[in-house]
Design a protein around this motif. Structure first.
Motif, short mmCIF file in Angstrom:
data_model
loop_
_atom_site.label_atom_id
_atom_site.label_comp_id
_atom_site.label_asym_id
_atom_site.label_seq_id
_atom_site.Cartn_x
_atom_site.Cartn_y
_atom_site.Cartn_z
N MET A 66 6.71 3.29 3.77
CA MET A 66 8.11 3.10 3.89
C MET A 66 8.72 4.46 4.27
N ALA A 67 8.24 5.50 3.76
CA ALA A 67 8.87 6.87 4.31
C ALA A 67 8.50 7.03 5.74
N LYS A 68 7.20 6.75 6.14
CA LYS A 68 6.82 7.06 7.60
C LYS A 68 7.50 6.06 8.53
N ASP A 69 7.79 4.83 8.00
CA ASP A 69 8.18 4.05 9.17
C ASP A 69 9.40 2.93 8.27
N PRO A 70 10.47 3.50 8.61
CA PRO A 70 11.68 2.63 7.82
C PRO A 70 12.19 1.32 8.44
N GLU A 71 11.38 1.00 9.71
CA GLU A 71 11.90 -0.19 10.39
C GLU A 71 10.59 -1.16 9.78
N LEU A 72 9.65 -0.80 9.37
CA LEU A 72 8.65 -1.79 9.10
C LEU A 72 8.82 -2.78 7.98
N LYS A 73 8.57 -4.01 7.96
CA LYS A 73 8.67 -4.72 7.04
C LYS A 73 7.40 -5.17 6.03
N VAL A 74 7.66 -4.98 4.77
CA VAL A 74 6.33 -5.28 4.11
C VAL A 74 6.67 -6.39 3.27
N HIS A 75 5.59 -7.29 3.40
CA HIS A 75 5.44 -8.85 2.65
C HIS A 75 4.36 -8.71 1.52
N LEU B 241 14.65 1.11 -7.08
CA LEU B 241 13.09 1.31 -7.42
C LEU B 241 12.91 2.78 -6.79
N ASP B 242 13.45 3.49 -6.40
CA ASP B 242 13.26 4.71 -5.79
C ASP B 242 12.22 4.82 -4.81
N LEU B 243 12.30 3.77 -3.97
CA LEU B 243 11.28 3.56 -2.72
C LEU B 243 12.27 4.13 -1.60
N PRO B 244 11.66 4.62 -0.63
CA PRO B 244 12.38 5.23 0.65
C PRO B 244 13.05 4.25 1.18
N LEU B 245 14.19 4.28 1.62
CA LEU B 245 15.26 3.31 2.10
C LEU B 245 14.70 2.91 3.39
N GLY B 246 15.02 1.64 3.68
CA GLY B 246 14.74 0.85 4.98
C GLY B 246 15.80 1.19 5.91
N SER B 247 15.37 0.92 7.31
CA SER B 247 16.34 1.13 8.31
C SER B 247 17.89 0.02 8.43
N PRO B 248 18.86 0.69 8.40
CA PRO B 248 19.94 -0.25 8.59
C PRO B 248 20.25 -0.58 10.10
N ARG B 249 19.43 -0.41 10.88
CA ARG B 249 19.70 -0.61 12.30
C ARG B 249 19.94 -2.12 12.63
N THR B 250 20.83 -2.68 13.44
CA THR B 250 21.27 -3.82 13.62
C THR B 250 20.29 -4.67 14.69
#
Lengths: 385, 385
Positions: free
Chosen positions: A335-344, B300-309
């Protein structure tokens, strides 16, 4: 039951795997009453769905009891036997898809015969019950050939590439002992594997998703690129038209996945699945309407949603279990490396090689997306690269 | 518990409303153990979440019992009293956001005093305990002025626009009887209302969503346009920076929504909320990372996700209950008319004026999107137009 629950339909999904889990996720937005028939509370869908019932998801008694509280039944898998489906239908249960359609996803002999009738492009094939059938067939196609169990196979199970009569005989012996009917198919010299998904409603509406490229290893889907890069427009349209024709001819209700081989001259049909399918997981993050929402809309006879994509490309990589059961502790890195990635993650116990989740990333450059999805999936698996 | 459940954290959300419902939906993908403390099985979140516990979501005993099975507690609402939060914290419960942050979303007097300290732009205001305070204040600002309950208000409840001393006295009398502390604020001559959301993790990472325009009627959010059309870039950036500064200064963990008035000269802060917020529902369909996933990642103190639209604009319209409880039967019309539209129903009993769902549509032209979202919401409500 509250007032609300009496005004929305109840959909029951038979089977508690990840497909039911992700269908539940889609059903939350639609506000329908969604329930699953699972084997137990640790099943992927049962771990998240408020209304999980437990029982034998292939057995008549448990299915009849489950159906009593549902307006429509649909399926997470193809494993409910035909006699059970017929009896459910006879007692008034609405099954979507119905038994007549499902036969073609349950039995490859039925599927191949029907596709031949419809003129759909298929590999050469024949039913085999003795070794002479295989050697006669291979005399025409050359070795190796592909033996397939007509029923019960999935993820590469029930498929054997055999190089000579001796190897074929060993498969035939085992199949005879297990009373599994077999067919033989030519081994298609394909460039790559494709898949196309369509949804169809009882009203007859259809919606087609873009044709995708699927990358299989050992019979298991590893990656999906949507749309298939470099696929000629006329070939893509032809594949979508083929899938629409099959959905309509076979009276499919819900999602239909058509797995294809692309050859130098066109496509041939490899497999059919009549449910949400691994080749469509990218739609959760990559399309306006996910395959799971679309499946629900179809089985509820609601108008279908737009299959339009939200980005030029989407790439999905399956997450297979490694030796370390603790996938979650590796979230931080990906998640830190790739904030655009969606994990399921599917909430399943981790076992080596088991599908336990997937990752999706969308954007403009399929090579870049593939690299990012592969890197994340490999890292989450946790085994040394 | 299975092996998987021991390797993923358990998040408990206090309150069983639609915010918890949509957070559960996001949690399914993350594969975490998500549970809610709801009042009963018909609560919006309890209707879909496998692990709903029932009790008083503001009472110490039930919260202590709930906390025992959770690694972290977070909130669907601001209504847990400070003494209860403090006792939970004292006994070792991890609260995100914590009581020191939450005070500013629970008590407008605390919030205003702190914002003044921080130099954040606010309307003129003062605490009032007698009518003289109001008339003195109005002598400076002019009538009408706005009286607000310091605690317990939401969706326009607890806010009174008063035109003269007599109207003000009536509000003060009632507040005194109910022992509700009051403040008075100038009535801001605003052009429009805006909101900005940021997420913040315990690690200190922040992620800001685009500034949105919110359209309120009778104190209830009706529509959100993301991003706010025509908002000057420097003003948008300033609003995001303000929200980041507030999240950091107040030590917020999770989502923070800052509701703003846009005036001729800039913005002033209207309200704060420390949870997923109605102004961010568009992110489910309109951003790479929804506010619900983001809230979970933060707590959860995970890295945040991209807020991009995912598109230039997204428009959300709230679905308010009308007289007819059967919203579902009107799905067919709106889905057939607009296959791109996303419908979200909360599984709540329909009552006139109650928020029972929302619709979202994304695309290029905010005026077109607003028209489509309004049409769908009005039709689903079912009352004659």
């Amino acid at each position: 039951m509250s007032e609300t629950s009496r005004t929305v339909p109840a959909v029951g999904m038979v089977g508690g795997g990840q497909l039911a889990r992700m269908t539940h996720q889609a059903g939350i937005a639609l506000g329908v009453d969604f329930r699953v028939l699972a084997a137990g509370p640790d099943d992927s869908a049962a771990r998240v769905c408020a209304d999980a019932r437990f029982g034998d998801d292939r057995g008549l008694d448990d299915l009849l009891a489950f159906a009593e509280d549902c307006d429509v039944l649909t399926f997470d898998h193809e494993h409910v036997p035909q006699p059970v489906l017929r009896e459910l239908e006879r007692t008034g249960t609405v099954l979507r898809p119905g038994p007549d359609a499902l036969r073609h996803a349950q039995d490859k002999l039925v599927m191949r015969a029907r596709l031949r009738e419809l003129g759909a492009p298929c590999p050469r094939w024949r039913e085999v019950s003795e070794i002479g059938h295989v050697t006669d067939f291979a005399a025409g196609t050359g070795w190796p050939v592909v033996l397939k169990a007509a029923r019960g196979g999935y993820d590469g199970k029930g498929v054997w590439v055999v190089g000579d009569a001796e190897e074929a005989a060993a498969v035939l012996d085992r199949a005879a002992r297990e009373r599994v009917p077999l067919l033989v198919e030519e081994r298609v010299a394909f460039r790559r594997e494709l898949a196309v998904q369509v949804a169809r409603s009882p009203y007859g509406q259809v919606a087609a998703y873009p044709v995708v490229e699927t990358v299989q290893r050992d019979g298991i889907c590893h990656e999906v690129v949507a749309p298939a890069p470099g696929l000629a427009e006329d070939r893509a349209v032809a594949a979508q038209e083929l899938a629409i024709e099959l959905a309509t001819s076979l009276d499919v209700v819900g999602m239909l996945a058509v797995e294809l081989f692309e050859t130098d001259t066109g496509v041939v049909v490899n497999e059919l699945a009549m449910r949400p399918h691994n080749s469509g997981h990218w739609t959760i993050d990559g399309a306006r309407t996910s395959q799971f929402e679309q499946h629900l809309r179809a089985v509820l006879d609601l108008p279908l949603g737009s299959p339009r994509t939200v980005a030029p490309y989407a790439v999905m990589a399956n997450l297979l279990g490694g030796r370390d059961p603790d996938v979650y502790s590796r979230y931080i890195h990906v998640m830190a490396k790739d904030p655009e990635l969606k994990v399921h993650l599917y909430g399943k116990q981790v076992r080596p090689g088991r599908k336990i989740g997937h990752v999706t990333v969308v954007g403009d450059d399929p090579a870049d997306l593939l690299e990012r999805a592969r890197t994340a999936a490999a890292y989450l698996k946790g085994d040394p690269q």
